[in-house]
Design an enzyme around this catalytic site. Structure first.
Site, PDB file in Angstrom:
ATOM      1  N   ASN A  14       0.869  -1.166   0.000  1.00  0.00           N
ATOM      2  CA  ASN A  14       0.000   0.000   0.000  1.00  0.00           C
ATOM      3  C   ASN A  14       0.914   1.226   0.000  1.00  0.00           C
ATOM      4  OD1 ASN A  14      -1.804   2.043   0.525  1.00  0.00           O
ATOM      5  ND2 ASN A  14      -2.721   1.095   2.327  1.00  0.00           N
ATOM      6  N   ARG A  99      -2.599  -2.133  -3.454  1.00  0.00           N
ATOM      7  CA  ARG A  99      -3.796  -1.310  -3.271  1.00  0.00           C
ATOM      8  C   ARG A  99      -3.683  -0.129  -4.234  1.00  0.00           C
ATOM      9  NH1 ARG A  99      -5.119   3.199   1.025  1.00  0.00           N
ATOM     10  NH2 ARG A  99      -7.330   3.407   0.576  1.00  0.00           N
ATOM     11  N   HIS A 188     -12.740   3.236  -0.265  1.00  0.00           N
ATOM     12  CA  HIS A 188     -12.789   2.232   0.817  1.00  0.00           C
ATOM     13  C   HIS A 188     -13.515   0.962   0.341  1.00  0.00           C
ATOM     14  CE1 HIS A 188     -12.746   5.618   4.108  1.00  0.00           C
ATOM     15  NE2 HIS A 188     -11.520   5.196   3.874  1.00  0.00           N
ATOM     16  N   HIS A 216     -17.919   2.604   7.576  1.00  0.00           N
ATOM     17  CA  HIS A 216     -16.463   2.518   7.741  1.00  0.00           C
ATOM     18  C   HIS A 216     -16.024   3.836   8.368  1.00  0.00           C
ATOM     19  CE1 HIS A 216     -12.254   1.465   6.327  1.00  0.00           C
ATOM     20  NE2 HIS A 216     -12.153   2.744   6.632  1.00  0.00           N
ATOM     21  N   ASN A 219     -10.108   7.382  10.248  1.00  0.00           N
ATOM     22  CA  ASN A 219      -9.786   8.795  10.103  1.00  0.00           C
ATOM     23  C   ASN A 219     -10.493   9.322   8.852  1.00  0.00           C
ATOM     24  OD1 ASN A 219      -8.564  11.127  11.032  1.00  0.00           O
ATOM     25  ND2 ASN A 219      -6.817  10.847   9.654  1.00  0.00           N
ATOM     26  N   GLY A 220     -10.437   8.547   7.765  1.00  0.00           N
ATOM     27  CA  GLY A 220     -11.357   8.752   6.644  1.00  0.00           C
ATOM     28  C   GLY A 220     -12.614   7.949   6.964  1.00  0.00           C
ATOM     29  N   ARG A 249     -11.564  15.843   7.152  1.00  0.00           N
ATOM     30  CA  ARG A 249     -12.335  16.260   5.967  1.00  0.00           C
ATOM     31  C   ARG A 249     -13.743  16.675   6.379  1.00  0.00           C
ATOM     32  NH1 ARG A 249     -10.816  10.959   3.368  1.00  0.00           N
ATOM     33  NH2 ARG A 249      -8.765  11.288   2.449  1.00  0.00           N
ATOM     34  N   GLU A 392      -8.444  -4.927   5.229  1.00  0.00           N
ATOM     35  CA  GLU A 392      -8.260  -4.640   3.804  1.00  0.00           C
ATOM     36  C   GLU A 392      -7.099  -5.439   3.222  1.00  0.00           C
ATOM     37  OE1 GLU A 392      -8.680  -0.395   5.028  1.00  0.00           O
ATOM     38  OE2 GLU A 392      -9.345  -0.133   2.977  1.00  0.00           O
TER      39      GLU A 392
HETATM   40  P1  AMP Z   1      -8.309   4.100  10.993  1.00  0.00           P
HETATM   41  O1  AMP Z   1      -8.230   5.201   9.973  1.00  0.00           O
HETATM   42  O2  AMP Z   1      -9.301   3.050  10.660  1.00  0.00           O
HETATM   43  O3  AMP Z   1      -6.968   3.550  11.389  1.00  0.00           O
HETATM   44  O4  AMP Z   1      -8.874   4.796  12.332  1.00  0.00           O
HETATM   45  C1  AMP Z   1      -8.103   5.721  13.053  1.00  0.00           C
HETATM   46  C2  AMP Z   1      -8.992   6.457  14.041  1.00  0.00           C
HETATM   47  O5  AMP Z   1      -9.673   5.512  14.896  1.00  0.00           O
HETATM   48  C3  AMP Z   1      -8.243   7.341  15.013  1.00  0.00           C
HETATM   49  O6  AMP Z   1      -8.011   8.630  14.463  1.00  0.00           O
HETATM   50  C4  AMP Z   1      -9.198   7.423  16.192  1.00  0.00           C
HETATM   51  O7  AMP Z   1     -10.100   8.510  15.988  1.00  0.00           O
HETATM   52  C5  AMP Z   1      -9.989   6.147  16.115  1.00  0.00           C
HETATM   53  N1  AMP Z   1      -9.708   5.210  17.219  1.00  0.00           N
HETATM   54  C6  AMP Z   1      -8.729   4.295  17.307  1.00  0.00           C
HETATM   55  N2  AMP Z   1      -8.789   3.634  18.470  1.00  0.00           N
HETATM   56  C7  AMP Z   1      -9.848   4.137  19.154  1.00  0.00           C
HETATM   57  C8  AMP Z   1     -10.449   3.877  20.429  1.00  0.00           C
HETATM   58  N3  AMP Z   1      -9.956   2.946  21.247  1.00  0.00           N
HETATM   59  N4  AMP Z   1     -11.515   4.617  20.780  1.00  0.00           N
HETATM   60  C9  AMP Z   1     -12.026   5.563  19.969  1.00  0.00           C
HETATM   61  N5  AMP Z   1     -11.508   5.846  18.757  1.00  0.00           N
HETATM   62  C10 AMP Z   1     -10.435   5.145  18.349  1.00  0.00           C
END
Ligand code: AMP
Length: 412
Positions: A14, A99, A188, A216, A219-220, A249, A392
């Protein structure tokens, strides 16, 4: 000639503009043989973190030093893998899966990469200027290192190519839209495909029988409406900016805000792009994009964090309601990615008050932390509410192996 049985490993790459994430999987059981990340490629101090046998997390190795470009990054990764006896020259490596963010309309499924495929990914750079160039760099580097190995592109947009025209088109002048390939592509997709299929499994039913709303939330963030295993609507559009409130965003916004920022606030197009993609969403609203931090601030009585959370939830609810209307019958609403998998408060708030749609969360089940797919709705609920961790990389590896396996049948 190698025997096909021996080649059971897939390397998933990726590539971002300054990063390279990778995982080596054994497709006999989907286990991780190694995972890692190269960051700050091209900057003065790059970093490589490599973890062999990620399932038990032992033996993590970190290296810092300048890694000039993606070729050097992949060579460094290859050296780490070779150190563990998992080198790219191993006969057990069946294929490399990449990816690729934007596959446009042409790629509705993964493809074996050849020069023609590379040219098409290149042609899509104007609609994915941040992502496709980085993805291309990763592919070119990997092909140079192992030109004999099947390489597969798995597209973030592919799952959404089944959207009907009335969901995919913007209501703008058709000639202008067509001339510039302006339409809703969605992103996604690999996650939405994997999670909707796993949700059907969790319900003990065939994917073709169930209608699912996938949320989903990382962060995104994006939502999709999946009818009988086919995506019929999704919240991201021409770019990942449309739809839900995300970490940085804005999601949906009146397009006239952009004219206003240009005409009245005197901002350039690039500044507006940066504002909406990088400085908006939760971060723009309250200064934090991490839901953990926002929850901590809410617990301390912070009003800005509270309002950011409420705006995030309000948008999420509107999409759940909209997709209930799009699907008619909904068998499950499923939460995934960093926020969706971990933030019980977000899940609870997102379905609160939606009992008319048959949606409810059991507080005890919602509070359980687990890496396993699970139901969080009460027994006998009309619509299941579930948490299904996304994967993914496994999905990219699975799709790559399926395709490269066929290819290997032809060549062996
Ligand atoms: P991702 O882009 O799927 O890796 O998700 C990242 C985001 O998940 C982070 O910016 C957090 O906002 C959120 N996150 C991760 N762990 C937790 C948690 N234990 N509780 C609440 N939000 C979380």
């Amino acid at each position: 000639m190698r025997s096909r049985e021996a080649a059971t490993r897939v390397l998933v790459l990726n590539s971002g503009s300054s990063s390279l994430k990778y995982q080596l999987l054994d497709m006999r059981d989907g286990s991780r043989l190694a995972v890692g990340l190269v960051e700050r490629i091209g900057e003065r101090t790059s970093a490589l973190v490599h973890t062999p046998r990620a399932s038990d997390g032992d033996g993590k190795r970190e290296r810092t030093g300048r890694i000039a470009d993606h070729t050097a990054a992949l060579e460094a990764v290859a050296a780490e893998l070779a150190h563990d006896g998992l080198g790219l020259d191993s006969p057990e490596l069946a294929a490399i899966g990449h990816r690729v963010v934007h596959g446009g309309l042409r790629f509705s499924a993964p493809v074996l990469i050849d020069d023609d495929v590379l040219a098409e990914i290149e042609r899509l750079v104007p609609v994915a200027p941040l992502h496709n160039p980085a993805n291309l760099m990763g592919i070119r580097t990997a092909r140079a290192l192992r030109p004999d190995l099947p390489q597969v592109a798995v597209f973030d947009t592919a799952f959404h190519t089944t959207m009907p025209e009335y969901a995919a088109r913007y209501a703008i002048d058709t000639a202008t839209a067509d001339a510039h390939r302006i339409r809703r592509y969605g992103f996604h997709g690999t996650s939405h495909a994997y999670v909707s299929r796993r949700t059907a499994e969790l319900l003990g039913r065939d994917p073709s029988e169930v209608n699912v709303i996938v949320l989903h939330l990382g962060n995104g963030a994006s939502a999709s409406a999946v009818e009988g295993g086919r995506c019929v609507d999704t919240s991201m559009g021409l770019t990942p900016l449309e739809g839900l409130v995300m970490g940085t965003r804005s999601g949906d916004i009146d397009p006239a805000v952009t004219f206003h920022l240009k005409r009245v606030a005197g901002m350039s197009v690039d500044e507006i792009d940066e504002l909406l993609n990088k400085k908006s969403g939760l971060a723009g609203l309250c200064g934090d994009n991490d839901m953990r931090e926002i929850q901590r601030r809410i617990d301390e009585g912070d009003e800005r964090a509270r309002l950011a959370f409420d705006i995030y939830i309000h948008r999420l609810k509107k999409y759940i309601g909209a997709y209930c209307a799009v699907l008619g019958r909904v068998d499950a609403v499923v939460f995934t990615a960093g926020v969706g998998e971990n933030a019980a408060a977000v899940r609870e708030a997102a379905v609160a008050g939606l009992e008319t749609f048959g949606l409810a969360v059991d507080a005890g089940r919602n509070a359980v932390r687990s890496d396993e797919p699970r139901l969080i709705s009460p027994d006998g609920a009309r619509t299941a509410v579930a948490v299904v961790p996304t994967d993914e990389e496994l999905e990219i590896a699975r799709q790559t192996f399926a395709l490269a396996g066929e290819d290997r049948t032809l060549i062996s």
